[in-house]
Design an enzyme around this catalytic site. Structure first.
Site, PDB file in Angstrom:
ATOM      1  N   ASP A  36      47.371  12.983 -17.693  1.00  0.00           N
ATOM      2  CA  ASP A  36      46.297  12.819 -16.715  1.00  0.00           C
ATOM      3  C   ASP A  36      46.341  13.987 -15.742  1.00  0.00           C
ATOM      4  O   ASP A  36      47.406  14.576 -15.520  1.00  0.00           O
ATOM      5  CB  ASP A  36      46.472  11.493 -15.971  1.00  0.00           C
ATOM      6  N   ASP A  59      45.309  18.443 -18.286  1.00  0.00           N
ATOM      7  CA  ASP A  59      43.870  18.654 -18.167  1.00  0.00           C
ATOM      8  C   ASP A  59      43.331  18.742 -19.585  1.00  0.00           C
ATOM      9  O   ASP A  59      43.581  19.725 -20.301  1.00  0.00           O
ATOM     10  CB  ASP A  59      43.602  19.947 -17.396  1.00  0.00           C
ATOM     11  N   VAL A  60      42.591  17.727 -20.019  1.00  0.00           N
ATOM     12  CA  VAL A  60      42.181  17.667 -21.431  1.00  0.00           C
ATOM     13  C   VAL A  60      41.099  18.673 -21.782  1.00  0.00           C
ATOM     14  O   VAL A  60      40.716  18.785 -22.960  1.00  0.00           O
ATOM     15  CB  VAL A  60      41.735  16.242 -21.831  1.00  0.00           C
ATOM     16  N   ASN A  86      41.356   8.863 -24.440  1.00  0.00           N
ATOM     17  CA  ASN A  86      40.516   8.099 -23.532  1.00  0.00           C
ATOM     18  C   ASN A  86      39.969   8.904 -22.356  1.00  0.00           C
ATOM     19  O   ASN A  86      38.946   8.535 -21.782  1.00  0.00           O
ATOM     20  CB  ASN A  86      41.318   6.905 -22.997  1.00  0.00           C
ATOM     21  N   TYR A 152      26.546  13.775 -21.547  1.00  0.00           N
ATOM     22  CA  TYR A 152      27.531  12.722 -21.800  1.00  0.00           C
ATOM     23  C   TYR A 152      27.182  11.964 -23.078  1.00  0.00           C
ATOM     24  O   TYR A 152      28.036  11.736 -23.946  1.00  0.00           O
ATOM     25  CB  TYR A 152      27.549  11.766 -20.608  1.00  0.00           C
ATOM     26  N   LYS A 156      29.367  11.807 -26.568  1.00  0.00           N
ATOM     27  CA  LYS A 156      29.907  10.544 -27.067  1.00  0.00           C
ATOM     28  C   LYS A 156      29.396  10.232 -28.470  1.00  0.00           C
ATOM     29  O   LYS A 156      30.116   9.636 -29.287  1.00  0.00           O
ATOM     30  CB  LYS A 156      29.556   9.410 -26.103  1.00  0.00           C
TER      31      LYS A 156
END
Length: 278
Positions: A36, A59-60, A86, A152, A156
């Site tokens: 995270d 940091d993804v 996630n 977004y 997704k």
């Protein structure tokens, strides 16, 4: 104790869906490594959650940090059995005729590339274990317009197809890949998207909870535990024959228009027919 003796990596676990998942997987016996960007909360969780919990700043949107997270998890625990990709946020809200290329790229990096690289850098460790399970967070926004910003929603939708293709490619290694599509869940993601402060966030969450309770057949707002339970199922041996698919956890929001489930609202046919023909 569905996950006794297993190691699970969960990204975006400092709040909301991720936090509920971290706590559930720990209760079910897993050793959990959380990645995270919230270093302060991650450090605090290490003190409160006990020796079965590990935290590494991640940091993804940065591939090298995802790789480091997966390598760290394997080194600290001996391997990886489960990955829950996630981490995410609402991202830019601009419509297609206003969004910039940089905003679009950021949304894709945060919401889609991060999942792809999570799979990419977890897979070698899962292969060494002889298989495992990957769960990705998608959204009801994957299916139709009106549930989220365009960047977004597009990202997704990409997560869903990525899930299917990755499941096909990794099946030979006994690695299952599935996705969860949450509906409106009471977390801070909506308030964070508009830059709300603490008081505004509480007010927004209250209103969203009230609205969600009447927006779907299941007359209550979704909560993070609803998604955590779905993630635990898909990650567990109980879902050993499930791969390349998704679970809608939306209180029935996508079953149809309100008239299909609310007796107080007219269905589409009733709305257009004269009263004497209904």
């Amino acid at each position: 104790m569905r996950f006794k003796g297993k190691t699970a990596v969960i990204t975006g676990g400092s709040s909301g869906i991720g936090r509920a998942s971290v706590e559930l997987f720990l209760r079910e016996g897993a050793t959990v490594i959380m990645g995270d960007i919230d270093e302060a909360e991650g450090t605090a969780m290490m003190s409160s959650l006990g020796e079965g919990f590990f935290f590494k700043t991640c940091d993804v949107t940065r591939e090298e940090e995802i790789r480091a997270l997966m390598d760290y998890a394997a080194e600290e625990t001996g391997g990886i059995d489960i990955v829950f990709n996630n981490a995410g946020a609402g991202g830019p809200r601009a419509p297609i005729d206003e969004i910039s290329g940089d905003e679009w790229d950021f949304a894709m990096a945060l919401l889609l590339k991060s999942v792809a690289m999570g799979i990419r850098h977890a897979a070698p460790h899962l292969k060494e274990r002889g298989g495992g399970a990957i769960v990705n967070t998608a959204s009801i926004c994957s299916f139709q317009a009106g549930y989220g910003p365009i960047a977004y929603s597009t990202a997704k939708a990409g997560v869903l197809h990525l899930t299917k293709v990755a499941a096909a490619e990794l099946a030979q290694y006994k690695i299952r890949v599935n996705a969860i599509c949450p509906g409106f869940i009471q977390t801070n993601i909506f308030a964070a998207t508009v830059g709300a402060n603490k008081e505004e966030t509480q007010a927004i969450n209250t209103v969203l909870g009230q609205a969600a309770a009447s927006a779907q057949p299941v007359a209550r707002p979704g909560v993070p535990d609803d998604i955590a339970e779905a993630a635990a199922y898909l990650a567990s041996d109980a879902a050993g024959f499930v791969t390349g698919t998704h679970i809608l956890v939306d209180g029935g929001m996508l079953v149809g228009t309100e008239g299909s489930w609310n007796p107080e609202k007219p269905g589409m046919l009733d709305a257009i027919l004269p009263e004497h023909l209904r």
